[in-house]
Design an enzyme around this catalytic site. Structure first.
Site, PDB file in Angstrom:
ATOM      1  N   LYS A 114      63.989  11.094  45.272  1.00 21.32           N
ATOM      2  CA  LYS A 114      63.870  12.387  44.597  1.00 21.32           C
ATOM      3  C   LYS A 114      63.497  12.270  43.122  1.00 21.32           C
ATOM      4  O   LYS A 114      62.829  13.122  42.565  1.00 21.32           O
ATOM      5  CB  LYS A 114      65.168  13.182  44.732  1.00 21.32           C
ATOM      6  CG  LYS A 114      65.344  13.792  46.117  1.00 21.32           C
ATOM      7  CD  LYS A 114      66.402  14.876  46.100  1.00 21.32           C
ATOM      8  CE  LYS A 114      66.478  15.587  47.436  1.00 21.32           C
ATOM      9  NZ  LYS A 114      67.045  14.722  48.509  1.00 21.32           N
TER      10      LYS A 114
ATOM     11  N   GLU B  34      67.322  24.499  41.579  1.00 21.75           N
ATOM     12  CA  GLU B  34      68.344  24.913  42.527  1.00 21.75           C
ATOM     13  C   GLU B  34      68.625  23.708  43.412  1.00 21.75           C
ATOM     14  O   GLU B  34      67.785  22.841  43.585  1.00 21.75           O
ATOM     15  CB  GLU B  34      67.903  26.116  43.358  1.00 21.75           C
ATOM     16  CG  GLU B  34      67.268  25.793  44.685  1.00 21.75           C
ATOM     17  CD  GLU B  34      65.845  25.284  44.574  1.00 21.75           C
ATOM     18  OE1 GLU B  34      65.210  25.542  43.527  1.00 21.75           O
ATOM     19  OE2 GLU B  34      65.386  24.621  45.519  1.00 21.75           O
TER      20      GLU B  34
ATOM     21  N   SER C 278      64.465   6.479  52.741  1.00 20.14           N
ATOM     22  CA  SER C 278      64.443   7.407  51.603  1.00 20.14           C
ATOM     23  C   SER C 278      65.620   7.274  50.645  1.00 20.14           C
ATOM     24  O   SER C 278      65.488   7.570  49.464  1.00 20.14           O
ATOM     25  CB  SER C 278      64.365   8.846  52.118  1.00 20.14           C
ATOM     26  OG  SER C 278      65.430   9.121  53.014  1.00 20.14           O
TER      27      SER C 278
HETATM   28  C1  LIG Z   1      66.864  14.971  49.829  1.00 19.43           C
HETATM   29  C2  LIG Z   1      66.724  13.804  50.710  1.00 19.43           C
HETATM   30  C3  LIG Z   1      65.890  13.815  51.842  1.00 19.43           C
HETATM   31  C4  LIG Z   1      65.157  15.054  52.309  1.00 19.43           C
HETATM   32  O1  LIG Z   1      64.210  15.566  51.429  1.00 19.43           O
HETATM   33  P1  LIG Z   1      62.646  15.407  51.675  1.00 19.43           P
HETATM   34  O2  LIG Z   1      62.041  16.326  50.689  1.00 19.43           O
HETATM   35  O3  LIG Z   1      62.378  15.808  53.085  1.00 19.43           O
HETATM   36  O4  LIG Z   1      62.302  13.998  51.440  1.00 19.43           O
HETATM   37  C5  LIG Z   1      65.753  12.667  52.587  1.00 19.43           C
HETATM   38  N1  LIG Z   1      66.430  11.546  52.258  1.00 19.43           N
HETATM   39  C6  LIG Z   1      67.249  11.496  51.192  1.00 19.43           C
HETATM   40  C7  LIG Z   1      67.965  10.223  50.901  1.00 19.43           C
HETATM   41  C8  LIG Z   1      67.422  12.615  50.381  1.00 19.43           C
HETATM   42  O5  LIG Z   1      68.249  12.561  49.336  1.00 19.43           O
END
Ligand SMILES: *Cc1c(COP(=O)(O)O)cnc(C)c1O
Length: 394
Positions: free
Chosen positions: A90, A112, A378
């Site tokens: 993020k 938000e 992610s």
């Molecule tokens: C916020 C988040 C997501 C989901 O958000 P996307 O915009 O779909 O990437 C996925 N993995 C993690 C670790 C997150 O913090």
């Protein structure tokens, strides 16, 4: 052909656009008119890349997961976004947007947040740049996600409770939009995924595209080719997936795979698997797929992972689904938890439960042992420890 890039009007196929109240038009138009020129300038790129390197810790490794590969019979690489500062992808976007805000002469930031992850990533870059930060969060979410509320406060942000409606994400979004309408001159609104009115989905995808840029380069060093056979990522709003897919969107030899949260199962009404049960409509300022009742009321989503607990997906992903360019899998809470614990034991990496949804797809696929799969990991699982403990099966 650039069939998967946004067009002049802000659409990906049938999805996208800017469905906003008239009062918000000047703010969004200012962004639309200037974002490409600013973010492609040499000056901006230099500053952005410098911070990604020295502050975020990029490039993140592309790691060959050998024990995971043996288990599933393919060559599986993990793109380690979990190693980014703050623990997930993020921050790539919030760094980009705060630099853009500075160039636009703004000195106040609003955002938000649902679970608080995007709020923390925003509060982080506001501290970095010395900018005033206000984060709107539903009152119910504030109670559920207390540690992230405290993180934001430690970082110097003000967290404002949204007390209308269901007191969750969509109410926080409404409050943020209202704030922006009332403070158009000095304030930039940082949206956290590839959602919202044009140009946000394209802008956020561009900031996250550093992920696929690195994958191309790193895969060439490791495998002697720039493209994998498969690219796999989880989709909440879709920003980590958009970043991982970005430079492969037009390369149709690369099979794109998206994992959505099925929650308790897509046949129950406790799910967040938008492409399976959603329909076309308008959410958060763009036309996309979203979960809604017969008369168009947004349905409250459910997922064990806070980051996938979103009633829609970004317009790019709606188009990837609609056009068949990407395949979508719905992963239940239980499947994700099992996959998260499996990665922990096989590779010594405790993943975020969002990322565990992508991992759970591996067991549903048929691989040839020469197949090269890149899975976008992610985020890290530190924030999810309590959920792992409550689940308990490890
Ligand atoms: C916020 C988040 C997501 C989901 O958000 P996307 O915009 O779909 O990437 C996925 N993995 C993690 C670790 C997150 O913090």
């Amino acid at each position: 052909m650039s069939g998967f890039s946004v067009n002049e009007a802000g659409y990906y196929g049938n999805f996208g656009g800017a469905y906003i109240p008239e009062m918000l038009y000047p703010n969004v138009e200012e962004l639309r008119a200037s974002y490409i020129k600013i973010i492609t300038s040499e000056d901006f790129q230099h500053e952005f890349n410098h911070l990604l390197e020295t502050y975020v810790g990029r490039p993140t490794p592309l790691y060959f997961a050998s024990r995971l590969s043996s288990k599933y019979g393919a060559k599986i690489y993990l793109k380690r976004e979990d190693l980014c500062h703050t623990g997930a992808h993020k921050v790539n976007n919030t760094i980009g947007q705060i630099l853009l805000a500075k160039k636009l002469g703004k000195d106040k930031i609003i955002a938000e947040t649902g679970a608080g992850q995007h709020g923390v990533a925003t509060a982080t870059v506001c501290a970095l740049m010395g900018m005033e930060c206000t984060v709107y969060m539903g009152e119910v979410d504030m109670a559920r996600q207390k540690p992230n509320v405290e993180r934001m406060k430690i970082l110097g942000a003000e967290v404002k409770a949204a007390t209308s409606g269901s007191k969750t994400l969509k109410d926080a979004t409404n409050e943020a939009m209202r704030h922006w309408i009332n403070n158009p001159d000095d304030t930039h609104y940082i949206i956290g995924s590839v959602v919202g009115p044009h140009p946000y989905p394209d802008m956020v995808a561009r900031f996250q595209s550093v992920i696929s840029e690195e994958i191309k380069r790193q895969l060439y060093d490791l495998e002697g080719k720039h493209s994998p056979d498969y690219l796999l990522a989880c989709v909440g709003g879709g920003s980590n997936a958009a970043g991982a897919f970005y430079h492969f969107l037009e390369d149709t030899k690369v099979k794109l795979i998206a994992a959505e949260a099925a929650g308790h199962g897509i046949e129950t009404n406790k799910s967040a698997a938008t492409t399976f049960i959603g329909k076309s409509g308008v959410l958060h300022g763009s036309k996309t797929l979203l979960m809604q009742t017969g008369d168009g009321q947004v349905v409250e989503p459910h997922s064990i992972s806070a980051g996938l607990d979103y009633p829609g997906i970004g317009p790019l992903h709606a188009h990837l689904f609609d056009s068949g360019r990407a395949s979508f899998y719905a992963i239940t809470d239980e499947e994700a938890m099992i996959a998260g614990v499996e990665l922990s034991k096989l590779e010594g990496i405790i993943p975020a439960i969002e990322s565990a949804h992508a991992l759970a797809v591996l067991g549903k696929m048929d691989f040839d042992e020469r197949d090269v799969m890149v899975l976008n990991l992610s985020g890290r699982g530190d924030k999810d420890l309590e959920t792992y403990i409550k689940w308990g099966k490890y």
